[in-house]
Design a protein around this motif. Structure first.
Motif, mmCIF file in Angstrom:
data_model
loop_
_atom_site.group_PDB
_atom_site.id
_atom_site.type_symbol
_atom_site.label_atom_id
_atom_site.label_comp_id
_atom_site.label_asym_id
_atom_site.label_seq_id
_atom_site.Cartn_x
_atom_site.Cartn_y
_atom_site.Cartn_z
ATOM 1 N N SER A 215 0.814 -1.218 0.000
ATOM 2 C CA SER A 215 0.000 0.000 0.000
ATOM 3 C C SER A 215 0.846 1.267 0.000
ATOM 4 O O SER A 215 0.351 2.352 0.253
ATOM 5 C CB SER A 215 -0.945 -0.010 1.200
ATOM 6 O OG SER A 215 -0.227 -0.074 2.402
ATOM 7 N N GLN A 216 2.145 1.129 -0.298
ATOM 8 C CA GLN A 216 3.049 2.280 -0.350
ATOM 9 C C GLN A 216 2.885 3.066 -1.640
ATOM 10 O O GLN A 216 2.209 2.626 -2.574
ATOM 11 C CB GLN A 216 4.499 1.801 -0.280
ATOM 12 C CG GLN A 216 5.106 1.881 1.057
ATOM 13 C CD GLN A 216 6.607 1.651 0.972
ATOM 14 O OE1 GLN A 216 7.148 1.339 -0.072
ATOM 15 N NE2 GLN A 216 7.264 1.800 2.103
ATOM 16 N N ASN B 295 -7.231 -0.394 10.592
ATOM 17 C CA ASN B 295 -7.646 1.011 10.498
ATOM 18 C C ASN B 295 -7.240 1.659 9.186
ATOM 19 O O ASN B 295 -7.945 2.520 8.672
ATOM 20 C CB ASN B 295 -7.051 1.819 11.662
ATOM 21 C CG ASN B 295 -7.664 1.438 12.988
ATOM 22 O OD1 ASN B 295 -8.774 0.926 13.037
ATOM 23 N ND2 ASN B 295 -6.932 1.669 14.058
ATOM 24 N N ASN B 296 -6.097 1.264 8.638
ATOM 25 C CA ASN B 296 -5.609 1.821 7.387
ATOM 26 C C ASN B 296 -6.399 1.234 6.218
ATOM 27 O O ASN B 296 -6.442 0.022 6.025
ATOM 28 C CB ASN B 296 -4.120 1.510 7.241
ATOM 29 C CG ASN B 296 -3.498 2.190 6.050
ATOM 30 O OD1 ASN B 296 -4.138 2.449 5.049
ATOM 31 N ND2 ASN B 296 -2.205 2.466 6.170
ATOM 32 N N LEU B 297 -7.019 2.090 5.441
ATOM 33 C CA LEU B 297 -7.866 1.624 4.337
ATOM 34 C C LEU B 297 -7.074 0.888 3.269
ATOM 35 O O LEU B 297 -7.570 -0.084 2.682
ATOM 36 C CB LEU B 297 -8.597 2.807 3.703
ATOM 37 C CG LEU B 297 -9.622 3.516 4.583
ATOM 38 C CD1 LEU B 297 -10.190 4.729 3.857
ATOM 39 C CD2 LEU B 297 -10.728 2.567 4.968
ATOM 40 N N CYS B 298 -5.850 1.317 3.000
ATOM 41 C CA CYS B 298 -5.028 0.663 1.973
ATOM 42 C C CYS B 298 -4.648 -0.752 2.396
ATOM 43 O O CYS B 298 -4.697 -1.680 1.584
ATOM 44 C CB CYS B 298 -3.784 1.483 1.688
ATOM 45 S SG CYS B 298 -4.136 3.074 0.936
ATOM 46 N N LYS C 207 5.661 4.001 -3.461
ATOM 47 C CA LYS C 207 6.736 3.596 -4.367
ATOM 48 C C LYS C 207 6.211 2.468 -5.253
ATOM 49 O O LYS C 207 5.946 1.365 -4.775
ATOM 50 C CB LYS C 207 7.952 3.099 -3.600
ATOM 51 C CG LYS C 207 8.563 4.104 -2.687
ATOM 52 C CD LYS C 207 9.600 4.871 -3.417
ATOM 53 C CE LYS C 207 10.297 5.782 -2.404
ATOM 54 N NZ LYS C 207 11.207 6.660 -3.019
ATOM 55 N N LYS C 208 6.064 2.755 -6.534
ATOM 56 C CA LYS C 208 5.390 1.832 -7.433
ATOM 57 C C LYS C 208 6.075 0.473 -7.524
ATOM 58 O O LYS C 208 5.409 -0.562 -7.438
ATOM 59 C CB LYS C 208 5.268 2.449 -8.828
ATOM 60 C CG LYS C 208 4.471 1.612 -9.775
ATOM 61 C CD LYS C 208 4.291 2.277 -11.107
ATOM 62 C CE LYS C 208 3.470 1.375 -12.009
ATOM 63 N NZ LYS C 208 3.256 1.937 -13.312
ATOM 64 N N PHE C 209 7.408 0.444 -7.687
ATOM 65 C CA PHE C 209 8.070 -0.845 -7.878
ATOM 66 C C PHE C 209 8.086 -1.682 -6.601
ATOM 67 O O PHE C 209 8.039 -2.906 -6.656
ATOM 68 C CB PHE C 209 9.480 -0.672 -8.469
ATOM 69 C CG PHE C 209 10.478 -0.046 -7.555
ATOM 70 C CD1 PHE C 209 11.366 -0.824 -6.839
ATOM 71 C CD2 PHE C 209 10.563 1.337 -7.434
ATOM 72 C CE1 PHE C 209 12.309 -0.250 -6.017
ATOM 73 C CE2 PHE C 209 11.504 1.920 -6.621
ATOM 74 C CZ PHE C 209 12.383 1.128 -5.898
ATOM 75 N N VAL C 210 8.080 -1.043 -5.444
ATOM 76 C CA VAL C 210 7.980 -1.774 -4.176
ATOM 77 C C VAL C 210 6.561 -2.318 -4.017
ATOM 78 O O VAL C 210 6.365 -3.477 -3.629
ATOM 79 C CB VAL C 210 8.359 -0.867 -2.982
ATOM 80 C CG1 VAL C 210 8.094 -1.559 -1.660
ATOM 81 C CG2 VAL C 210 9.812 -0.437 -3.071
ATOM 82 N N CYS C 211 5.595 -1.501 -4.355
ATOM 83 C CA CYS C 211 4.188 -1.900 -4.260
ATOM 84 C C CYS C 211 3.885 -3.093 -5.175
ATOM 85 O O CYS C 211 3.225 -4.047 -4.772
ATOM 86 C CB CYS C 211 3.313 -0.705 -4.616
ATOM 87 S SG CYS C 211 1.556 -1.009 -4.534
#
Length: 114
Positions: free
Chosen positions: A48-49, A85-88, A51-55
């Motif tokens: 859910s970060q 709690n975090n939606l992502c 950083k696209k390549f990490v995600c």
């Protein structure tokens, strides 16, 4: 996986995917639940970060986890994170839960379903 360096984080995520491929169902046995729960939470956080390549790599690792582990223990592990709690994190946990359930449905014989 907690490293602030994105390349190191991606490498550790790739290593966790290799661990899921190699050990699969053995990881979800009783004494290892806490360690796998922590690893799963870190993967959900990294997926859910921004950083696209990490995600993307974390998504691949979560898909590998869903395809290589036994569905029922994995459902029990993922259930804790669906209410986060975090939606992502909640969304990524729900997607992994969906992958796990679809794996369960594909194993059911066709004449068993109504």
């Amino acid at each position: 996986m907690k490293s602030p360096r994105s390349a190191l984080c991606k490498t550790s995520i790739m290593a966790s995917a290799d661990i899921f491929n190699a050990f699969g169902e053995k990881l979800l046995q009783e004494p290892r639940f806490k360690a796998i729960d922590d690893l799963m939470f870190q993967l959900l956080m990294k997926a859910s970060q921004d950083k696209k390549f990490v995600c993307e790599e974390a998504d691949r690792a979560l898909n590998t986890m869903a395809s290589s582990a036994a569905p029922l223990p994995l459902l029990c592990q993922l259930q804790r994170h669906v209410c986060h709690n975090n939606l992502c994190i909640r969304a990524k946990a729900a997607a992994s839960l969906s992958n796990c359930i679809s794996k369960m449905v594909s194993v059911i014989p066709p004449n068993f379903l109504p």
